[in-house]
Design a protein around this motif. Structure first.
Motif, PDB file in Angstrom:
ATOM      1  N   ASP A  81      39.973  53.031  45.555  1.00 16.43           N
ATOM      2  CA  ASP A  81      39.829  51.686  46.118  1.00 16.43           C
ATOM      3  C   ASP A  81      38.704  50.893  45.476  1.00 16.43           C
ATOM      4  O   ASP A  81      38.557  49.698  45.737  1.00 16.43           O
TER       5      ASP A  81
ATOM      6  N   TRP B 227      38.363  50.399  42.243  1.00 12.88           N
ATOM      7  CA  TRP B 227      38.747  49.912  40.918  1.00 12.88           C
ATOM      8  C   TRP B 227      40.084  49.182  40.960  1.00 12.88           C
ATOM      9  O   TRP B 227      40.999  49.577  41.670  1.00 12.88           O
ATOM     10  N   ALA B 228      40.182  48.156  40.150  1.00 11.03           N
ATOM     11  CA  ALA B 228      41.456  47.493  39.866  1.00 11.03           C
ATOM     12  C   ALA B 228      41.790  47.832  38.416  1.00 11.03           C
ATOM     13  O   ALA B 228      40.889  48.039  37.599  1.00 11.03           O
ATOM     14  N   GLN B 229      43.067  47.906  38.095  1.00 12.30           N
ATOM     15  CA  GLN B 229      43.484  48.232  36.733  1.00 12.30           C
ATOM     16  C   GLN B 229      44.378  47.123  36.194  1.00 12.30           C
ATOM     17  O   GLN B 229      45.333  46.708  36.855  1.00 12.30           O
TER      18      GLN B 229
ATOM     19  N   PRO C 199      37.498  45.457  41.999  1.00 13.13           N
ATOM     20  CA  PRO C 199      38.549  44.516  42.417  1.00 13.13           C
ATOM     21  C   PRO C 199      38.088  43.068  42.549  1.00 13.13           C
ATOM     22  O   PRO C 199      38.869  42.157  42.276  1.00 13.13           O
TER      23      PRO C 199
ATOM     24  N   ALA D  48      38.824  41.186  39.343  1.00 13.56           N
ATOM     25  CA  ALA D  48      40.094  41.435  38.660  1.00 13.56           C
ATOM     26  C   ALA D  48      40.880  40.155  38.382  1.00 13.56           C
ATOM     27  O   ALA D  48      41.470  40.003  37.298  1.00 13.56           O
TER      28      ALA D  48
ATOM     29  N   TRP E 224      41.970  38.858  34.718  1.00 16.00           N
ATOM     30  CA  TRP E 224      43.385  38.559  34.420  1.00 16.00           C
ATOM     31  C   TRP E 224      43.495  37.198  33.735  1.00 16.00           C
ATOM     32  O   TRP E 224      44.133  37.056  32.697  1.00 16.00           O
TER      33      TRP E 224
END
Length: 173
Positions: A5, A7-9, A66, A69, A73
């Motif tokens: 939870d 980290w965002a990928q 997160p 993120a 993007w």
């Protein structure tokens, strides 16, 4: 420790991935080998830069907290705009990985099929100590396989999806 939870990928894949990512980082991408990672900063956000793509193309996965993120993007899309970078979903990823012969756990392989049965024996290291399922894999290696998963080839344009029928001479296999 489960940090899932935290980290965002985001994945940046394709022949121009390194050039696009290089515009946003000082991390020496050429020093990150396949299935390796480096700590670094991308578009001002600290995280991990990994070269563990699963599409059959060169590419990178970016792991960031997160909260940043969405901005990352946007920075990726802006940096790649001139190269034709477009977002895509898992269907596109699945098409690419299937063309490369890459299986996905839970989709193509599962708890009912061993790594040897899935033709992924290259990831099995029987000499690396004890692990769950080792005795089954040792027996399969010793006695041979009773079943084996295999790829299929589409004869017409289309995208194979989970649950699609496989036909042999017009009959469901």
């Amino acid at each position: 420790r489960d940090e899932g939870d935290d980290w965002a990928q985001l994945a940046l894949q394709g022949p121009k991935a390194a050039a696009i990512l290089a515009r946003l980082t000082k991390t020496d991408l050429s020093r990150i080998g396949n299935y390796r990672f480096a700590e670094g900063e991308v578009a001002g956000r600290r995280g991990l830069v990994a070269r563990t793509g699963y599409t059959g193309e060169d590419g990178f996965e970016l792991f960031t907290p997160p909260a940043g993120a969405v901005e990352l993007w946007g920075a990726l899309l802006e940096a790649g705009k001139g190269d034709g970078l477009l977002p895509c979903g898992l269907g596109a990823r699945d098409t690419l990985r299937l063309e490369a012969g890459y299986l996905l756990y839970g989709q193509d392989v599962d708890d009912e099929h061993s790594s040897f049965e899935a033709d992924y024996g290259w990831v099995v290291k029987l000499d690396k100590g004890s692990f769950l399922g080792k005795s089954v894999l040792e027996r399969q290696k010793r006695e041979g396989l009773k079943r084996k998963l295999t790829g299929v080839k589409l004869l017409e344009r289309g995208v194979p999806r989970a649950g699609a029928s496989v036909l042999i001479d017009g009959r469901a296999a």
